[in-house]
Design a protein around this motif. Structure first.
Motif, PDB file in Angstrom:
ATOM      1  N   HIS B 561       0.831  -1.192   0.000  1.00 59.09           N
ATOM      2  CA  HIS B 561       0.000   0.000   0.000  1.00 59.09           C
ATOM      3  C   HIS B 561       0.883   1.266   0.000  1.00 59.09           C
ATOM      4  CE1 HIS B 561      -3.357   2.513   2.072  1.00 59.09           C
ATOM      5  NE2 HIS B 561      -3.230   2.791   0.791  1.00 59.09           N
ATOM      6  N   ILE B 562       1.940   1.218   0.786  1.00 57.03           N
ATOM      7  CA  ILE B 562       2.852   2.367   0.833  1.00 57.03           C
ATOM      8  C   ILE B 562       3.492   2.602  -0.539  1.00 57.03           C
ATOM      9  CG2 ILE B 562       5.003   3.237   1.848  1.00 57.03           C
ATOM     10  CD1 ILE B 562       4.171   1.980   4.459  1.00 57.03           C
ATOM     11  N   HIS B 563       3.860   1.503  -1.177  1.00 53.52           N
ATOM     12  CA  HIS B 563       4.448   1.644  -2.520  1.00 53.52           C
ATOM     13  C   HIS B 563       3.456   2.303  -3.474  1.00 53.52           C
ATOM     14  CE1 HIS B 563       8.479   0.037  -2.681  1.00 53.52           C
ATOM     15  NE2 HIS B 563       8.141  -0.759  -1.679  1.00 53.52           N
ATOM     16  N   GLU B 564       2.180   1.914  -3.361  1.00 51.94           N
ATOM     17  CA  GLU B 564       1.168   2.525  -4.236  1.00 51.94           C
ATOM     18  C   GLU B 564       1.065   4.024  -3.976  1.00 51.94           C
ATOM     19  OE1 GLU B 564      -1.542  -1.496  -4.267  1.00 51.94           O
ATOM     20  OE2 GLU B 564      -2.441   0.373  -3.481  1.00 51.94           O
ATOM     21  N   LEU B 565       1.046   4.371  -2.696  1.00 51.89           N
ATOM     22  CA  LEU B 565       0.934   5.792  -2.347  1.00 51.89           C
ATOM     23  C   LEU B 565       2.126   6.592  -2.887  1.00 51.89           C
ATOM     24  CD1 LEU B 565      -0.201   5.460   1.373  1.00 51.89           C
ATOM     25  CD2 LEU B 565      -1.549   6.448  -0.494  1.00 51.89           C
ATOM     26  N   LEU B 566       3.318   6.006  -2.727  1.00 56.37           N
ATOM     27  CA  LEU B 566       4.526   6.727  -3.129  1.00 56.37           C
ATOM     28  C   LEU B 566       4.699   6.747  -4.641  1.00 56.37           C
ATOM     29  CD1 LEU B 566       6.978   5.512  -0.348  1.00 56.37           C
ATOM     30  CD2 LEU B 566       5.978   7.779  -0.576  1.00 56.37           C
ATOM     31  N   GLU B 567       4.203   5.696  -5.277  1.00 59.56           N
ATOM     32  CA  GLU B 567       4.349   5.570  -6.718  1.00 59.56           C
ATOM     33  C   GLU B 567       3.874   6.826  -7.450  1.00 59.56           C
ATOM     34  OE1 GLU B 567       5.874   2.913  -8.207  1.00 59.56           O
ATOM     35  OE2 GLU B 567       5.748   4.142 -10.018  1.00 59.56           O
ATOM     36  N   GLU B 568       2.770   7.379  -6.959  1.00 56.98           N
ATOM     37  CA  GLU B 568       2.207   8.571  -7.612  1.00 56.98           C
ATOM     38  C   GLU B 568       3.171   9.752  -7.573  1.00 56.98           C
ATOM     39  OE1 GLU B 568      -1.521   9.513  -5.774  1.00 56.98           O
ATOM     40  OE2 GLU B 568      -2.073   7.383  -5.739  1.00 56.98           O
ATOM     41  N   TRP B 569       4.105   9.704  -6.638  1.00 52.04           N
ATOM     42  CA  TRP B 569       5.033  10.827  -6.481  1.00 52.04           C
ATOM     43  C   TRP B 569       6.329  10.620  -7.231  1.00 52.04           C
ATOM     44  CZ3 TRP B 569       4.591  15.393  -3.534  1.00 52.04           C
ATOM     45  CH2 TRP B 569       3.319  15.565  -2.973  1.00 52.04           C
ATOM     46  N   ARG B 570       6.429   9.450  -7.821  1.00 51.70           N
ATOM     47  CA  ARG B 570       7.656   9.193  -8.542  1.00 51.70           C
ATOM     48  C   ARG B 570       7.632   9.982  -9.842  1.00 51.70           C
ATOM     49  NH1 ARG B 570       9.354   3.060  -8.251  1.00 51.70           N
ATOM     50  NH2 ARG B 570       8.848   3.451  -6.080  1.00 51.70           N
TER      51      ARG B 570
END
Lengths: 90, 572
Positions: B561-570
């Protein structure tokens, strides 16, 4: 012939960069230029010679200049030591 | 013939970037030079050969000087030209040919060797470092007297494997636009490495391969940021790295434009980006990449290199660093040997990462600690307020008290000798062991700042050895527990009003940096190359958005879930 005793003032000693500046400056003059340090004598226009002195901060050396423009040369070279080999302000 | 399996070589990262291409092995076919006598008739020819070689080489250097628009490179090349014009060396070589009847190549060889010996035996480290350059002039001159120039058939996009590469060869290679360099030898401060950094060629050094593992034309991937070299990668590996290379490149081009802009989010909230640094040679890039000072100065290398803990060598090194960052601060991490950075002669431990490293070693080897503190305090007196002391691998309060006691002792003893010191020099700790993060509230009362080392914090918290390939997929700094520990440390620090910085790899990931800013940590230190990209992301978003991100990350209980959240900021 003119001579003058100088001390290496910059903290890191007469490392590659200052050595290069010294040799470049000396090479602009016609006079011969030698550096005497702890019994060694090297040609001051020879970059490898000056580097092998590996003079550290506080090292004392004698500058020997001999030739038609010796006064001006010695003055410029001594200045370099005094300014710690920083380029003179414009 | 048996099909050869993929093989990973681990070297030292020397210049970042990913390269994918075919191997080209640069073989060193210089024959040894023997003292060869020539007849009087041959003297003139040998003098001519030598003079032509000098002239040729000076021209070569002048030519390559015009290529890179980089002051450092020009300076390196100028130094080589100066040596080629050295009147004393030139006349000695000619004398050896004329009067001692030596062949040109031996005259060159023996003359330079005299200087090389003197430089090697010199007391100053810088003089020893120069010998590599003098050796390379010697060899290039000898090569040039042979009058048949060594032509490379290196092709564009290839990855060059060599024992060592002299600067002229290096620049020629860059003209061919090679994709990477893998060297067996070479220090991080060698010309080849400095040049490859400034020329943007991924480079790995201290990599070892045997002659059976590698053939010309083999597929190779080089990752200059991690030091990994993959021989004969699988199709999948190759695709993955090609994609990463594309991403890196486009990101970097866009990001460099950001470096000059002010360090503010789009809503005007300020932040500070600093560089993790190990060598003076890295410093010119700090400015172009927008770093404000050094957030983590690694000191292991200088201490490994000099073998002994000379106070004055250290004073010089730290002073140079402080001078170079132009008014910003330098955070000096005390000697952090151990783990994967071993001292010579130290015993191998079963679990080095859980062993005798960082402050544990320093408190056992007090002479190291005292000398390093003396050097730092001497520098602090000259540059008041510009240095900070960072204690690595702290896991208990006692360690902090003990180091601080030594700090006071060193300060007092220097003051008694009338050496100016800044007794207010901030003393902070690395928060990289979970025990310290868990008791951050107590610790914050006794130190001046926290610096979070997220790599070690991750491996210690998750019980994952980051060097173990079998479980490398488990090593993930985005794990919910890590965010929690970061938050705990930050809250504790806020309570006591001490600053918190991040100096782990996490800070160099733009999406993580945004989240950290959202957590209120606005002092991030990372490898210089990452700064522009991180900055571009931080500058183009509002603090509010980052706070929301941090909040959601803190509430997530699954890594995915954290990866999904951060992915948008990549960044795209």
């Amino acid at each position: 012939m003119k001579t003058k005793k100088v001390t290496v003032l910059n903290e890191s000693g007469l490392h590659a960069r200052p050595a290069s500046v010294l040799v470049k400056t000396a090479s602009r003059f016609k006079s011969e230029f030698y550096i005497k340090m702890y019994g060694y004598k090297v040609n001051g226009k020879s970059i490898l010679g000056v580097m092998t002195l590996a003079a550290e901060a506080g090292a004392e050396m004698e500058l020997i200049v001999d030739g038609p423009d010796e006064d001006e040369a010695l003055e410029k070279l001594v200045k370099l030591f005094e300014n710690k080999f920083n380029p003179a302000p414009p | 013939m048996k099909e050869q399996q993929p093989k990973i070589l681990s070297g030292k990262p020397a210049a970042p970037g990913i390269g994918v291409g075919n191997a080209f092995i640069l073989r060193d076919d210089n024959k040894p030079v023997h003292p060869e006598k020539i007849s009087d008739q041959e003297i003139e020819e040998n003098i001519r050969k030598f003079e032509n070689a000098c002239e040729f080489l000076v021209q070569e250097y002048e030519k390559i000087k015009t290529i890179p628009d980089d002051y450092d490179v020009v300076e390196i090349i100028d130094a080589q030209i100066q040596a080629l014009n050295d009147p004393e060396v030139m006349s000695t070589i000619k004398r050896k040919i004329k009067e001692e009847n030596f062949s040109a190549d031996y005259a060159i060889f023996s003359t330079f060797n005299d200087y090389i010996q003197l430089l090697e035996s010199a007391g100053a480290q810088w003089a020893k470092d120069r010998t590599i350059d003098v050796v390379s002039i010697r060899d290039e001159l000898i090569q040039a007297t042979k009058e048949k120039k060594k032509e490379f058939d290196v092709k564009k996009g290839e990855i060059v494997f060599a024992e060592d590469i002299p600067p002229t060869v290096m620049v020629k290679l860059s003209r061919i636009k090679i994709s990477g360099i893998v060297m067996e030898r070479g220090g991080l401060t060698s010309h080849a490495v400095i040049l490859s950094q400034s020329l943007g060629i991924p480079c790995v050094i201290n990599a070892h391969w045997d002659r059976f593992q590698l053939q010309d034309g083999n597929d190779v991937i080089i990752d200059g940021s991690t030091g990994q070299v993959i021989l004969r990668p699988s199709w999948k590996q190759k695709q993955e790295y090609l994609k990463r290379r594309e991403e890196q490149f486009s990101r970097f081009q866009k990001a460099l434009e950001w470096a000059r802009k002010p360090n503010k989010t789009s809503c005007g909230s300020e932040f500070t980006l600093r560089a993790n640094v190990e060598f003076l040679e890295e410093l010119p890039r700090l400015k172009t990449h927008g770093a404000r000072g050094v957030g983590l100065l690694r000191t292991e290398t200088i201490l490994f290199e000099s073998n002994e803990f000379d106070v004055w060598d250290q004073v010089e090194f730290y002073s140079n660093m402080v001078e170079a960052v132009e008014g910003h601060t330098v955070t000096i991490r005390l000697f952090d040997a151990g783990g994967d950075k071993l001292l010579e002669n130290s015993e191998t431990e079963a679990n080095p990462f859980l062993g005798w490293r960082g402050v544990r070693m320093l408190l056992d080897k007090k002479e190291f600690l005292k000398k390093q503190l003396e050097a730092i305090y001497r520098v602090s007196g000259k540059f008041t307020g510009k240095v900070r002391i960072l204690i690595p691998m702290v896991s208990s309060m006692e360690e902090i008290h003990e180091v601080k006691r030594h700090c006071i002792d060193v300060c007092n003893s220097l003051s008694r000798q009338h050496v100016p010191v800044d007794s207010e020099t901030p003393i902070g700790i690395m928060v990289e062991v979970p025990s310290i993060a868990l008791m951050a509230e107590h610790v914050a009362k006794h130190v001046d700042f926290f610096s979070l080392g997220t790599n070690d914090l991750t491996q210690y918290t998750l019980a994952v050895d980051r060097g173990n390939e079998k479980i490398s997929h488990l090593f993930d700094s985005y794990h919910p527990s890590i965010w929690k520990l970061i938050k705990m440390s930050k809250d504790a620090a806020d309570k006591e009003g001490i600053p918190v910085a991040i100096c782990g790899e996490m800070a160099s990931k733009p999406e993580a940096a945004a989240c950290l800013l959202g957590l209120g940590i606005n002092d991030l230190s990372m490898n210089t190359g990452s700064i522009p990209v991180v900055k571009s992301v931080l500058c183009s978003n509002t603090l509010d958005e980052m706070k929301k991100l941090a909040d959601r990350v803190l509430h997530a209980d699954e890594l995915e879930h954290i990866h999904e959240l951060l992915e948008e900021w990549r960044p795209a």
